[in-house]
Design an enzyme around this catalytic site. Structure first.
Site, PDB file in Angstrom:
ATOM      1  N   CYS A  61      14.000  -2.280   3.100  1.00 61.05           N
ATOM      2  CA  CYS A  61      14.975  -2.289   4.186  1.00 61.05           C
ATOM      3  C   CYS A  61      14.470  -1.413   5.333  1.00 61.05           C
ATOM      4  O   CYS A  61      14.257  -0.222   5.158  1.00 61.05           O
ATOM      5  CB  CYS A  61      16.316  -1.770   3.669  1.00 61.05           C
ATOM      6  SG  CYS A  61      17.538  -1.575   4.966  1.00 61.05           S
ATOM      7  N   ARG A 120      49.421  29.079  -0.076  1.00 61.40           N
ATOM      8  CA  ARG A 120      50.827  28.958   0.257  1.00 61.40           C
ATOM      9  C   ARG A 120      51.533  27.977  -0.680  1.00 61.40           C
ATOM     10  O   ARG A 120      52.655  28.217  -1.100  1.00 61.40           O
ATOM     11  CB  ARG A 120      50.952  28.496   1.707  1.00 61.40           C
ATOM     12  CG  ARG A 120      52.364  28.214   2.146  1.00 61.40           C
ATOM     13  CD  ARG A 120      52.378  27.906   3.634  1.00 61.40           C
ATOM     14  NE  ARG A 120      53.735  27.766   4.115  1.00 61.40           N
ATOM     15  CZ  ARG A 120      54.405  26.611   4.151  1.00 61.40           C
ATOM     16  NH1 ARG A 120      53.821  25.514   3.727  1.00 61.40           N
ATOM     17  NH2 ARG A 120      55.630  26.571   4.597  1.00 61.40           N
ATOM     18  N   TYR A 137      25.280  46.334   3.209  1.00 62.35           N
ATOM     19  CA  TYR A 137      25.070  45.161   2.361  1.00 62.35           C
ATOM     20  C   TYR A 137      24.648  43.962   3.223  1.00 62.35           C
ATOM     21  O   TYR A 137      23.692  43.257   2.909  1.00 62.35           O
ATOM     22  CB  TYR A 137      26.362  44.851   1.599  1.00 62.35           C
ATOM     23  CG  TYR A 137      26.325  43.574   0.803  1.00 62.35           C
ATOM     24  CD1 TYR A 137      25.781  43.547  -0.476  1.00 62.35           C
ATOM     25  CD2 TYR A 137      26.843  42.387   1.331  1.00 62.35           C
ATOM     26  CE1 TYR A 137      25.734  42.379  -1.212  1.00 62.35           C
ATOM     27  CE2 TYR A 137      26.800  41.217   0.607  1.00 62.35           C
ATOM     28  CZ  TYR A 137      26.256  41.210  -0.663  1.00 62.35           C
ATOM     29  OH  TYR A 137      26.217  40.042  -1.373  1.00 62.35           O
ATOM     30  N   GLU A 176      45.314  33.533   7.513  1.00 60.79           N
ATOM     31  CA  GLU A 176      44.777  32.175   7.468  1.00 60.79           C
ATOM     32  C   GLU A 176      43.312  32.186   7.048  1.00 60.79           C
ATOM     33  O   GLU A 176      42.522  32.960   7.578  1.00 60.79           O
ATOM     34  CB  GLU A 176      44.912  31.574   8.886  1.00 60.79           C
ATOM     35  CG  GLU A 176      44.936  30.080   8.915  1.00 60.79           C
ATOM     36  CD  GLU A 176      46.344  29.491   8.715  1.00 60.79           C
ATOM     37  OE1 GLU A 176      47.271  30.239   8.327  1.00 60.79           O
ATOM     38  OE2 GLU A 176      46.495  28.280   8.934  1.00 60.79           O
ATOM     39  N   SER A 217      57.610  28.518   7.036  1.00 58.13           N
ATOM     40  CA  SER A 217      56.856  27.891   8.120  1.00 58.13           C
ATOM     41  C   SER A 217      57.456  28.313   9.453  1.00 58.13           C
ATOM     42  O   SER A 217      58.326  29.177   9.501  1.00 58.13           O
ATOM     43  CB  SER A 217      56.855  26.381   7.954  1.00 58.13           C
ATOM     44  OG  SER A 217      58.186  25.944   7.867  1.00 58.13           O
ATOM     45  N   LEU A 218      57.002  27.722  10.519  1.00 57.99           N
ATOM     46  CA  LEU A 218      57.462  28.103  11.861  1.00 57.99           C
ATOM     47  C   LEU A 218      58.146  26.934  12.530  1.00 57.99           C
ATOM     48  O   LEU A 218      57.760  25.779  12.340  1.00 57.99           O
ATOM     49  CB  LEU A 218      56.256  28.514  12.717  1.00 57.99           C
ATOM     50  CG  LEU A 218      55.544  29.818  12.382  1.00 57.99           C
ATOM     51  CD1 LEU A 218      54.230  29.910  13.153  1.00 57.99           C
ATOM     52  CD2 LEU A 218      56.444  31.007  12.722  1.00 57.99           C
ATOM     53  N   GLU A 268      49.938  35.169  20.023  1.00 59.91           N
ATOM     54  CA  GLU A 268      48.569  35.116  19.479  1.00 59.91           C
ATOM     55  C   GLU A 268      48.200  33.690  19.120  1.00 59.91           C
ATOM     56  O   GLU A 268      49.071  32.832  18.980  1.00 59.91           O
ATOM     57  CB  GLU A 268      48.440  36.047  18.265  1.00 59.91           C
ATOM     58  CG  GLU A 268      49.407  35.713  17.137  1.00 59.91           C
ATOM     59  CD  GLU A 268      49.401  36.748  16.006  1.00 59.91           C
ATOM     60  OE1 GLU A 268      49.059  37.916  16.248  1.00 59.91           O
ATOM     61  OE2 GLU A 268      49.749  36.361  14.876  1.00 59.91           O
ATOM     62  N   LYS A 274      47.306  30.321  17.200  1.00 58.25           N
ATOM     63  CA  LYS A 274      47.680  29.752  15.906  1.00 58.25           C
ATOM     64  C   LYS A 274      46.456  29.032  15.369  1.00 58.25           C
ATOM     65  O   LYS A 274      46.023  28.027  15.917  1.00 58.25           O
ATOM     66  CB  LYS A 274      48.834  28.766  16.082  1.00 58.25           C
ATOM     67  CG  LYS A 274      49.322  28.168  14.769  1.00 58.25           C
ATOM     68  CD  LYS A 274      50.609  27.379  15.003  1.00 58.25           C
ATOM     69  CE  LYS A 274      51.271  26.955  13.711  1.00 58.25           C
ATOM     70  NZ  LYS A 274      50.454  26.096  12.878  1.00 58.25           N
TER      71      LYS A 274
HETATM   72  S1  IVH Z   1      53.068  33.701  11.427  1.00 53.30           S
HETATM   73  C1  IVH Z   1      57.119  33.000   8.698  1.00 53.30           C
HETATM   74  N1  IVH Z   1      50.904  33.628  12.852  1.00 53.30           N
HETATM   75  O1  IVH Z   1      50.992  28.401  10.852  1.00 53.30           O
HETATM   76  C2  IVH Z   1      55.831  32.341   9.011  1.00 53.30           C
HETATM   77  N2  IVH Z   1      51.286  31.850  11.346  1.00 53.30           N
HETATM   78  O2  IVH Z   1      53.237  26.571  11.041  1.00 53.30           O
HETATM   79  C3  IVH Z   1      55.002  33.286   9.791  1.00 53.30           C
HETATM   80  N3  IVH Z   1      49.489  30.174  11.299  1.00 53.30           N
HETATM   81  O3  IVH Z   1      52.053  28.746   7.531  1.00 53.30           O
HETATM   82  C4  IVH Z   1      53.704  32.690  10.151  1.00 53.30           C
HETATM   83  N4  IVH Z   1      48.209  31.148  12.790  1.00 53.30           N
HETATM   84  O4  IVH Z   1      49.593  29.146   8.049  1.00 53.30           O
HETATM   85  C5  IVH Z   1      51.626  33.000  11.922  1.00 53.30           C
HETATM   86  N5  IVH Z   1      49.027  33.739  14.199  1.00 53.30           N
HETATM   87  C6  IVH Z   1      49.740  33.118  13.251  1.00 53.30           C
HETATM   88  C7  IVH Z   1      49.309  31.912  12.657  1.00 53.30           C
HETATM   89  C8  IVH Z   1      50.117  31.302  11.709  1.00 53.30           C
HETATM   90  C9  IVH Z   1      48.341  30.118  11.975  1.00 53.30           C
HETATM   91  C10 IVH Z   1      49.937  29.150  10.336  1.00 53.30           C
HETATM   92  C11 IVH Z   1      50.444  29.693   9.032  1.00 53.30           C
HETATM   93  C12 IVH Z   1      51.819  29.155   8.851  1.00 53.30           C
HETATM   94  C13 IVH Z   1      51.822  27.995   9.783  1.00 53.30           C
HETATM   95  C14 IVH Z   1      53.232  27.717  10.259  1.00 53.30           C
END
Ligand code: IVH
Length: 688
Positions: free
Chosen positions: A437, A140, A37, A176, A83-84, A117, A119
């Site tokens: 102008c 989310r 495609y 993401e 979240s983290l 990995e 972010k």
């Molecule tokens: S793991 C329980 N891995 O960061 C939450 N998150 O600050 C597990 N994000 O809402 C998330 N890259 O949108 C994970 N390699 C990655 C990520 C990642 C970006 C974002 C994600 C999350 C936010 C948390």
């Protein structure tokens, strides 16, 4: 390939891709592989690039199928999207591992495998697959309730609609949605050229693009997806993976891309060296990353570690420090764009931010200056958002010289002295000087000769400005009288016989121009390439267009209704087009160009006359045998113009099932109404 061969091939590819789009997006039953495609699309795009005038209005390269929605419906996450927690230094990373060891009762310094990995800075999305088929995509939101964006993600090639087997009966993939830095820059350049507001960074661009009620807008934006986690899962997890590292492989096996480069670290030192490497490499990456994510590899350990509050104990984000710099704001100046928008620009003492020298930054508009409280003489804090556009965050009050005065936003244009007005509810102040102008004039000239308009090589910014100042070129039509200055031209610095000859030849060549490029070249506000093409197709040639636009000054005229009925042309664009023609100097200039140039009328694809040639058609209701997109493409191929709403000028209304108000209107106006069968029969008859 000859032009007529190209035409046949473009028609064939367009129809074929639309057919596969339908199978893929609407029927969820693709017949060909993604790679095949993609190849079709690439072939079509290459041909369209070579023969732009042959591109069909229905071309899938212009638009991708998808359905528009009224509003997003809510989606309750069965497994909350958390979240983290964050760490900001090597010490905090050590603490993070120590806490895990304590929690699990491991010995000090005992090995813990950690997946590290990148972010990505985008927005989190959950994709629900049942029996391998994508069912629902949700944002989310607040973690509990998100928005159903299923129609919107349909256009993302990196989200498989079907998982590669084997797969669990039910699985929710999390990851993401993001935009590459290069695509972000390109998108913004396009928006700026069209006078639209620009996105501050790739994350905003991704979020703004995904959350579009009209899914076809999302489909036209270059969004991508990377998978990093699981939500719901129908099977025991151990059946699919027992570690995060293996899960990443599983994601790829199902057809997703994963965050790269990732590493499996064994201790604190491993994490630290990966962090240092990433910090250096981040600017070379295709997409924005704002840090790293560390995840305990073993799932049995993840399970035991569980969650604290709203974040997992088994993972954390190691954030990169924000890349800030301080410098002196030397002055604030106003720049006037092609459509007259006054933009305040900060001139800075050159400074390096995130590896790039910055000497200017936009302050966007007068409200922004006030909000950030910046003045000439201030020391300001700069940030490179999206690693691309430098942004002034704020001023440092302690460093403000006593005599620094607040910037007074001018209410006249600094270039021509005309009144600059700010319509109610808008943030931009605009010069009312139009073509008198000089700033607008030079910007418009630049636009007029740009690649997608008249495409005259050799007329760059500096040269146009010089010609403008000498009074040789004040308006687009003057370009075609430049030969009168041939002798003087040859004496200009850096110019010789050959370059003057080449320029004059390029100008002569540009006289032969397609109608849609001519429209685009006029630089009417909000009239970009796509709109120009629609106008060209609808009106055919300049005289018809002009007389219709004059008639359309009357709000309730047929001409005004027709203009509004053209697909994708909304009230605000309509207003801009009509106001352009309301100005006498614009009309005179356009007329003048019309006499100088040979404007090729819109090239109708159906060279043979058919019963539909020149007819205005409207489709409404649901059709059984043909999608709306296909019907429209067919009608256009047969020479019809397809409008979005019914007016007295409509020739045919094709009414499918459950046709509503359009059918009623058509009946009232005495428009010929065709059933789906009538239409299919007539179209088949016309297609010989
Ligand atoms: S793991 C329980 N891995 O960061 C939450 N998150 O600050 C597990 N994000 O809402 C998330 N890259 O949108 C994970 N390699 C990655 C990520 C990642 C970006 C974002 C994600 C999350 C936010 C948390």
């Amino acid at each position: 390939m000859t032009k007529s061969e190209a035409r046949t091939e473009i028609e064939r590819l367009t129809a074929l891709i639309l057919h596969h789009d339908k199978l893929y997006y609407e029927n969820d039953a693709p017949e060909i592989q993604d790679a095949e495609y993609d190849q079709l699309r690439r072939n079509l795009a290459a041909l369209e690039e070579q023969f732009p005038e042959l591109q069909l209005p229905s071309s899938p390269t212009l638009k991708v199928s998808g359905k528009a929605q009224e509003k997003f419906s809510k989606f309750e996450h069965v497994v909350p999207m958390l979240s983290l927690s964050n760490v900001f230094s090597a010490e905090e990373t050590v603490d993070f591992l120590q806490r895990i060891r304590r929690f699990l009762g491991l010995k000090d310094g005992q090995e813990i495998e950690i997946v590290a990995e990148p972010k990505i800075d985008g927005l989190a999305c959950a994709l629900h697959y049942r029996h391998g088929q994508l069912q629902i995509a949700a944002t989310r939101g607040d973690g509990q309730t998100g928005e159903d964006v299923t129609a919107n993600i349909a256009g993302l090639k990196s989200i498989p609609k079907k998982l590669k087997a084997p797969f669990p009966a039910l699985v929710e993939i999390r990851g993401e949605v993001y935009m590459d830095k290069a695509d972000f820059v390109k998108l913004n350049q396009g928006r700026e050229a069209e006078g639209e507001s620009i996105f501050a960074n790739p994350r905003n661009a991704a979020a703004g693009s995904l959350r579009q009620l009209d899914a076809s807008v999302t489909a036209s934006r270059p969004l991508k997806f990377l998978a990093y986690g699981l939500g719901q899962l129908g099977d025991p997890l151990s059946q699919w993976a027992d570690t995060q590292w293996k899960l990443r492989q599983q994601f790829r096996d199902w057809g997703f891309a994963t965050n790269e480069p990732a590493v499996l670290c064994h201790d604190e030192a491993g994490l630290e060296s990966y962090y240092q490497d990433s910090l250096k490499a981040r600017h070379e990456m295709a997409y924005e990353i704002d840090g790293l994510v560390y995840k305990v590899n073993r799932f049995d350990w993840q399970e035991r570690l569980g969650f604290v509050a709203r974040a997992p104990r088994w993972a954390t984000a190691h954030k990169f420090p924000a890349e800030l710099a301080q410098t002196l704001l030397e002055k604030i100046d106003i720049q006037v764009g092609r459509t007259g928008t006054l933009t305040p620009v900060a001139y800075l003492k050159p400074v390096a931010v995130a590896g790039v020298m910055v000497s200017r930054a936009t302050l966007h508009n007068e409200d922004e200056i006030r909000r950030k409280d910046v003045r000439a003489g201030d020391t300001v804090v700069l940030q490179r958002a999206g690693d691309v556009i430098p942004q002034i965050l704020r001023s440092i009050p302690e460093k403000r010289p006593k005599d620094a005065v607040e910037f007074v936003f001018p209410d006249t244009c600094p270039e021509c002295g005309s009144l600059a007005i700010r319509p109610e509810g808008e943030v931009a102040r605009r010069c009312t000087g139009g073509l008198i102008c000089p700033a607008q004039a030079v910007e418009r000239l630049k636009h007029f000769v740009s690649r997608d308009a008249l495409d005259i090589e050799g007329l760059g910014d500096k040269i146009l400005r010089a010609f403008f100042e000498r009074g040789w070129v004040k308006k687009p039509s003057d370009i075609f009288a430049l030969h009168a200055h041939e002798v003087e031209l040859k004496t200009m610095e850096g110019w010789g016989d050959k370059s003057v000859f080449n320029l004059l030849a390029a100008i002569e060549k540009a006289k032969d121009i397609a109608f849609e490029r001519f429209i685009y070249g006029l630089g009417i506000r909000q009239v970009g390439q796509a709109t120009s093409r629609k106008l060209a197709q609808f009106y055919g040639d300049y005289p018809h267009w002009k007389s219709a636009m004059l008639e359309a000054q009357e709000t309730d005229s047929h001409a005004a209704h027709d203009l509004q009925s053209i697909e994708d042309i909304g009230p605000s664009v309509t207003k801009d087009i009509i106001s352009f023609f309301a100005e006498e100097h614009n009309r005179d200039e356009a007329d003048m160009l019309h006499t100088i140039l040979s404007i090729r009328p819109f090239e109708k694809i159906a060279t043979n006359e058919t019963v539909f040639t020149g007819k205005i058609m409207v489709f409404t209701g649901t059709m059984e045998k043909m999608s709306r997109a296909e019907a429209k493409a067919t009608a256009e191929r047969l020479g019809a113009k397809v409008a979005g709403s019914v007016s007295a000028k409509t020739d045919y209304l094709v009414a499918g099932e459950d046709a509503g108000s359009k059918l009623k209107n058509a009946k009232a106006l005495g428009v010929t109404i065709l059933s789906e069968e009538d239409w299919l029969r007539m179209a088949a008859g016309a297609q010989i």
